[in-house]
Design a protein around this motif. Structure first.
Motif, PDB file in Angstrom:
ATOM      1  N   ASP A 179      -1.308   8.835   8.281  1.00  9.27           N
ATOM      2  CA  ASP A 179      -0.022   8.224   8.600  1.00  9.27           C
ATOM      3  C   ASP A 179       0.425   7.144   7.620  1.00  9.27           C
ATOM      4  OD1 ASP A 179      -1.868   6.305   9.271  1.00  9.27           O
ATOM      5  OD2 ASP A 179      -1.099   5.950  11.296  1.00  9.27           O
ATOM      6  N   GLU A 180      -0.083   7.163   6.374  1.00  4.81           N
ATOM      7  CA  GLU A 180       0.418   6.244   5.366  1.00  4.81           C
ATOM      8  C   GLU A 180       0.652   6.992   4.064  1.00  4.81           C
ATOM      9  OE1 GLU A 180      -1.519   2.530   4.872  1.00  4.81           O
ATOM     10  OE2 GLU A 180      -1.442   2.028   7.006  1.00  4.81           O
ATOM     11  N   VAL A 181       1.796   6.733   3.443  1.00  4.71           N
ATOM     12  CA  VAL A 181       2.151   7.377   2.190  1.00  4.71           C
ATOM     13  C   VAL A 181       2.117   6.333   1.075  1.00  4.71           C
ATOM     14  CG1 VAL A 181       4.628   7.057   2.661  1.00  4.71           C
ATOM     15  CG2 VAL A 181       3.894   8.742   0.963  1.00  4.71           C
ATOM     16  N   VAL A 182       1.575   6.730  -0.078  1.00  2.00           N
ATOM     17  CA  VAL A 182       1.391   5.824  -1.208  1.00  2.00           C
ATOM     18  C   VAL A 182       2.068   6.433  -2.428  1.00  2.00           C
ATOM     19  CG1 VAL A 182      -0.266   4.633  -2.679  1.00  2.00           C
ATOM     20  CG2 VAL A 182      -0.823   5.069  -0.269  1.00  2.00           C
ATOM     21  N   MET A 183       2.902   5.634  -3.100  1.00  2.00           N
ATOM     22  CA  MET A 183       3.559   6.049  -4.348  1.00  2.00           C
ATOM     23  C   MET A 183       2.823   5.405  -5.509  1.00  2.00           C
ATOM     24  SD  MET A 183       6.301   7.970  -4.927  1.00  2.00           S
ATOM     25  CE  MET A 183       7.098   8.531  -6.446  1.00  2.00           C
ATOM     26  N   VAL A 184       2.476   6.212  -6.526  1.00  2.00           N
ATOM     27  CA  VAL A 184       1.604   5.758  -7.606  1.00  2.00           C
ATOM     28  C   VAL A 184       2.234   6.027  -8.961  1.00  2.00           C
ATOM     29  CG1 VAL A 184      -0.698   6.004  -8.625  1.00  2.00           C
ATOM     30  CG2 VAL A 184      -0.394   6.296  -6.154  1.00  2.00           C
ATOM     31  N   ASP A 185       2.090   5.067  -9.883  1.00  2.00           N
ATOM     32  CA  ASP A 185       2.428   5.266 -11.285  1.00  2.00           C
ATOM     33  C   ASP A 185       1.187   5.808 -11.973  1.00  2.00           C
ATOM     34  OD1 ASP A 185       2.671   4.851 -14.125  1.00  2.00           O
ATOM     35  OD2 ASP A 185       4.314   3.469 -13.754  1.00  2.00           O
ATOM     36  N   LEU A 186       1.232   7.052 -12.435  1.00  2.00           N
ATOM     37  CA  LEU A 186       0.040   7.700 -12.963  1.00  2.00           C
ATOM     38  C   LEU A 186      -0.377   7.168 -14.327  1.00  2.00           C
ATOM     39  CD1 LEU A 186       0.741  11.383 -11.888  1.00  2.00           C
ATOM     40  CD2 LEU A 186      -1.036   9.872 -10.985  1.00  2.00           C
ATOM     41  N   ASP A 187       0.533   6.661 -15.119  1.00  2.00           N
ATOM     42  CA  ASP A 187       0.156   6.134 -16.432  1.00  2.00           C
ATOM     43  C   ASP A 187      -0.606   4.823 -16.325  1.00  2.00           C
ATOM     44  OD1 ASP A 187       1.033   8.137 -18.198  1.00  2.00           O
ATOM     45  OD2 ASP A 187       3.094   7.409 -18.105  1.00  2.00           O
ATOM     46  N   THR A 188      -0.257   4.009 -15.339  1.00  2.00           N
ATOM     47  CA  THR A 188      -0.863   2.680 -15.223  1.00  2.00           C
ATOM     48  C   THR A 188      -1.850   2.548 -14.070  1.00  2.00           C
ATOM     49  OG1 THR A 188       0.882   1.828 -13.758  1.00  2.00           O
ATOM     50  CG2 THR A 188       1.256   1.680 -16.143  1.00  2.00           C
ATOM     51  N   GLY A 189      -1.781   3.443 -13.078  1.00  2.00           N
ATOM     52  CA  GLY A 189      -2.615   3.317 -11.894  1.00  2.00           C
ATOM     53  C   GLY A 189      -2.099   2.300 -10.895  1.00  2.00           C
ATOM     54  N   LYS A 190      -0.879   1.848 -11.069  1.00  2.00           N
ATOM     55  CA  LYS A 190      -0.308   0.844 -10.175  1.00  2.00           C
ATOM     56  C   LYS A 190       0.214   1.489  -8.891  1.00  2.00           C
ATOM     57  CE  LYS A 190       3.312  -2.706  -9.930  1.00  2.00           C
ATOM     58  NZ  LYS A 190       4.443  -3.359 -10.650  1.00  2.00           N
ATOM     59  N   LYS A 191      -0.118   0.876  -7.758  1.00  2.00           N
ATOM     60  CA  LYS A 191       0.449   1.297  -6.486  1.00  2.00           C
ATOM     61  C   LYS A 191       1.858   0.701  -6.389  1.00  2.00           C
ATOM     62  CE  LYS A 191      -2.120   0.954  -2.786  1.00  2.00           C
ATOM     63  NZ  LYS A 191      -2.832   0.349  -1.623  1.00  2.00           N
ATOM     64  N   LEU A 192       2.857   1.562  -6.363  1.00  2.00           N
ATOM     65  CA  LEU A 192       4.239   1.099  -6.368  1.00  2.00           C
ATOM     66  C   LEU A 192       4.698   0.686  -4.977  1.00  2.00           C
ATOM     67  CD1 LEU A 192       5.688   3.805  -8.784  1.00  2.00           C
ATOM     68  CD2 LEU A 192       4.997   1.453  -9.336  1.00  2.00           C
ATOM     69  N   TRP A 193       4.301   1.430  -3.956  1.00  2.00           N
ATOM     70  CA  TRP A 193       4.571   1.036  -2.574  1.00  2.00           C
ATOM     71  C   TRP A 193       3.711   1.857  -1.628  1.00  2.00           C
ATOM     72  CZ3 TRP A 193       6.496   5.217   0.085  1.00  2.00           C
ATOM     73  CH2 TRP A 193       7.323   6.126  -0.596  1.00  2.00           C
ATOM     74  N   GLN A 194       3.583   1.361  -0.411  1.00  2.00           N
ATOM     75  CA  GLN A 194       2.824   2.043   0.633  1.00  2.00           C
ATOM     76  C   GLN A 194       3.539   1.823   1.951  1.00  2.00           C
ATOM     77  OE1 GLN A 194      -1.369   1.338   0.542  1.00  2.00           O
ATOM     78  NE2 GLN A 194      -1.795   2.356   2.482  1.00  2.00           N
ATOM     79  N   ARG A 195       3.768   2.911   2.718  1.00  2.00           N
ATOM     80  CA  ARG A 195       4.484   2.826   3.977  1.00  2.00           C
ATOM     81  C   ARG A 195       3.727   3.579   5.066  1.00  2.00           C
ATOM     82  NH1 ARG A 195      10.055   1.784   4.150  1.00  2.00           N
ATOM     83  NH2 ARG A 195       9.730   2.028   6.399  1.00  2.00           N
ATOM     84  N   LYS A 196       3.794   3.043   6.276  1.00  2.00           N
ATOM     85  CA  LYS A 196       3.241   3.731   7.441  1.00  2.00           C
ATOM     86  C   LYS A 196       4.315   4.636   8.018  1.00  2.00           C
ATOM     87  CE  LYS A 196       0.929   2.855  11.884  1.00  2.00           C
ATOM     88  NZ  LYS A 196      -0.297   3.614  11.536  1.00  2.00           N
ATOM     89  N   THR A 197       4.008   5.909   8.209  1.00  2.00           N
ATOM     90  CA  THR A 197       5.010   6.839   8.707  1.00  2.00           C
ATOM     91  C   THR A 197       5.243   6.625  10.198  1.00  2.00           C
ATOM     92  OG1 THR A 197       3.299   8.507   9.092  1.00  2.00           O
ATOM     93  CG2 THR A 197       4.460   8.591   6.993  1.00  2.00           C
ATOM     94  N   PRO A 198       6.490   6.652  10.644  1.00  2.00           N
ATOM     95  CA  PRO A 198       6.775   6.441  12.065  1.00  2.00           C
ATOM     96  C   PRO A 198       6.260   7.601  12.908  1.00  2.00           C
ATOM     97  CG  PRO A 198       8.766   7.096  10.888  1.00  2.00           C
ATOM     98  CD  PRO A 198       7.715   6.865   9.851  1.00  2.00           C
ATOM     99  N   ALA A 199       5.617   7.291  14.014  1.00  2.00           N
ATOM    100  CA  ALA A 199       5.100   8.293  14.951  1.00  2.00           C
ATOM    101  C   ALA A 199       4.148   9.264  14.273  1.00  2.00           C
ATOM    102  CB  ALA A 199       6.252   9.061  15.607  1.00  2.00           C
ATOM    103  N   GLY A 200       3.399   8.752  13.281  1.00  2.00           N
ATOM    104  CA  GLY A 200       2.480   9.623  12.559  1.00  2.00           C
ATOM    105  C   GLY A 200       1.050   9.562  13.050  1.00  2.00           C
ATOM    106  N   GLU A 201       0.849   8.971  14.241  1.00  2.00           N
ATOM    107  CA  GLU A 201      -0.527   8.814  14.729  1.00  2.00           C
ATOM    108  C   GLU A 201      -1.209  10.138  15.051  1.00  2.00           C
ATOM    109  OE1 GLU A 201       2.444   8.261  18.049  1.00  2.00           O
ATOM    110  OE2 GLU A 201       2.102   7.352  16.073  1.00  2.00           O
ATOM    111  N   ASP A 202      -0.436  11.229  15.200  1.00  2.00           N
ATOM    112  CA  ASP A 202      -1.030  12.531  15.482  1.00  2.00           C
ATOM    113  C   ASP A 202      -1.129  13.411  14.233  1.00  2.00           C
ATOM    114  OD1 ASP A 202      -1.370  12.097  18.245  1.00  2.00           O
ATOM    115  OD2 ASP A 202       0.745  12.549  18.594  1.00  2.00           O
ATOM    116  N   ALA A 203      -0.724  12.878  13.082  1.00  2.00           N
ATOM    117  CA  ALA A 203      -0.805  13.665  11.846  1.00  2.00           C
ATOM    118  C   ALA A 203      -2.260  13.810  11.421  1.00  2.00           C
ATOM    119  CB  ALA A 203       0.003  12.988  10.747  1.00  2.00           C
TER     120      ALA A 203
END
Length: 500
Positions: A179-203
């Motif tokens: 239930d969390e999505v992470v956006m990554v810059d592949l050249d630098t390895g930097k985590k650009l953002w991370q969000r918890k998906t709504p109502a994703g507890e059953d994913a």
């Protein structure tokens, strides 16, 4: 118009991995057969040298031009022939620390021209691919705080991708909610953002997928779906399974398709929708017939659907008009092996992935099944089908003991990996122009001995990006014969010639 046979007893859709393909064992046996056929292989090598000297004079593709892409568009790079096709290793990483019967999942590999990166358990790790580097020079490691449970194989023009993780669970891919999505810059390895998906507890890892299209990250699971702005991480839209129909999976790239599930969860019906990415609004709908075991979306633009009608294999491809969603053609997969489905031990949803086929602007390229003749016939072939008519319009034929695998489009050309099962012929990456039937050698090389599964698209990622080819296992396990030895995870080959 819908497609499919009358409903049968096999109506329960599933994304489970099929039984082990006996063709894998057949390919291993061919290694022994290659010894008996070494004379024929030498003849093939001579033909290969003639092929190199003639085709090697063609540099790139006639009339091909690179297209300027927006930074947040899904990348479409255009390759050109290197100065020399002689290959050399640019990266070779061995994964250690595997104990007992532990398996380490590596469901995705990405390359940017500067690095090759792998999703490995609870982290993403990148290795440098500069000319003549230390072959195991690590560029960066990004700890994700949880096991990776869904990946997008797409990369944006400016080198970003996204994954879904199980926060707080690093030891098992089935320990918690995805239930969390992470956006990554592949050249630098930097985590650009991370969000918890709504109502994703059953994913869960068994039914979650993530796709990218221009400016949008879309995630779907059994109980809902959500889309985010790629730059700001702002929530754009969401759906839930409380309604009669809900989005169960997406295919991205240059457009966004949704596989929509309706009705009884035990006996659902399906349709495919083309979505406006920033609103989730359906632009058109195509209803898929009942009675299908599984449905895949190997391409969103042009839209192509792969269906399993009563068997654990893809039986037909359906091609649709990208503007209206009207069905254009049905292409029988009898004799072909598009290799659709779950790719890592029945985990990791793979609705948008078929490892034995590539879809271009107006053609789809599909591997044939391997031949049963060990000594007289080429290993297999790749057939090009016209998307509008469904007819075969070209063939790229393998050689004795040399399987051919479609890797990706290069404009309107196809990049092909030609494997080898003996010690005489080199493996190769070539560019094939299906309209002129010309092939241009890009790389000639050898993979490590006893590592033939690296060239098997069912077991390994095969990527070609900016003049380099990469082979990466999706499942890493300890070698029982040498349990203390690290396991080869990824190897990359580039040109030994001078830079362009």
């Amino acid at each position: 118009m819908s497609f499919g046979p009358p409903p049968s007893m096999h109506t329960q859709p599933t994304q489970s991995a099929p039984a082990v393909d006996p063709s894998r064992d057949r390919r291993r046996r061919r290694v022994l057969g290659a010894v008996a056929a070494v004379v024929a292989a030498v003849v093939c090598l001579g033909a290969g040298l003639i092929w190199y000297h003639s085709a090697g004079q063609t540099h790139g593709r006639t009339g091909a031009k690179a297209v300027q892409q927006a930074p947040d568009a899904v990348r479409e790079t255009l390759e050109k022939a290197p100065v020399s096709p002689e290959g050399e290793v640019v990266v070779k990483h061995n994964e250690g620390g595997l104990t007992g019967k532990q398996q380490r999942f590596a469901p995705a590999t990405w390359a940017t021209g500067k690095i090759v990166a792998r999703a490995l358990a609870d982290r993403i790790e990148a290795y440098k691919t500069e000319p003549h580097p230390d072959s195991d020079a690590k560029a960066w490691t990004l700890r994700l705080g949880g096991h990776v449970c869904a990946v997008s194989r797409d990369v944006t023009a400016d080198g970003r991708t996204a994954v879904v993780v199980e926060p707080g669970h690093t030891d098992s891919p089935q320990a918690g909610a995805c239930d969390e999505v992470v956006m990554v810059d592949l050249d630098t390895g930097k985590k650009l953002w991370q969000r918890k998906t709504p109502a994703g507890e059953d994913a869960s890892i068994l039914g979650t997928n993530i796709s990218l299209t221009r400016g949008v990250v879309a995630i779907a699971w059994d109980e809902g779906s959500v889309a985010y702005d790629m730059h700001s991480s702002r929530l754009l839209w969401k759906t839930s399974a409380t309604s009669q129909c809900h989005d169960s999976a997406y295919a991205g790239g240059q457009a966004l398709l949704a596989l929509v599930k309706c009705g009884d969860p035990g006996d659902p019906t399906y349709r495919v929708e083309k979505l406006e990415p920033r609103t989730g609004r359906a632009l058109w709908r195509y209803s898929v017939s009942n009675g299908l075991r599984s449905i895949y979306l190997p391409s969103a633009d042009p839209p192509v659907i792969a269906v399993e009608a009563g068997d654990y294999r893809v039986t037909d491809l359906l091609t649709l008009d990208p503007k209206s969603g009207e069905r254009l053609a049905t292409i029988s997969m009898n004799g072909y092996d598009p290799k659709c489905g779950s790719d890592v031990g029945a985990f990791f949803d793979a609705v948008d992935t078929c490892y034995g086929m590539v879809v271009g602007r107006d053609r789809v390229f599909v591997m044939s099944k391997d031949t049963d003749d060990l000594t007289r016939k080429p290993e297999n072939q790749i057939t090009a089908f016209d998307l509008r008519k469904g007819t075969a319009v070209g063939k790229f034929v393998g050689r004795l003991f040399q399987q051919v695998v479609p890797v990706r489009m290069n404009g309107d050309d196809l990049i092909v990996f030609r494997s080898t099962m003996d010690d005489v012929q080199p493996a190769a990456v070539v560019d094939w122009n299906p309209r002129t039937d010309k092939e241009t050698p890009y790389l000639l090389f050898r993979l490590p001995e006893d590592e033939h599964e690296l060239g098997d698209p069912e077991q390994s990622d095969i990527l070609y990006e900016q003049g380099q080819v990469f082979f990466a296992r999706r499942l890493l396990a300890r070698d029982d014969v040498h349990p203390k030895n690290p396991v080869l995870s990824v190897i990359g080959v580039g040109t030994a010639g001078l830079e362009h």
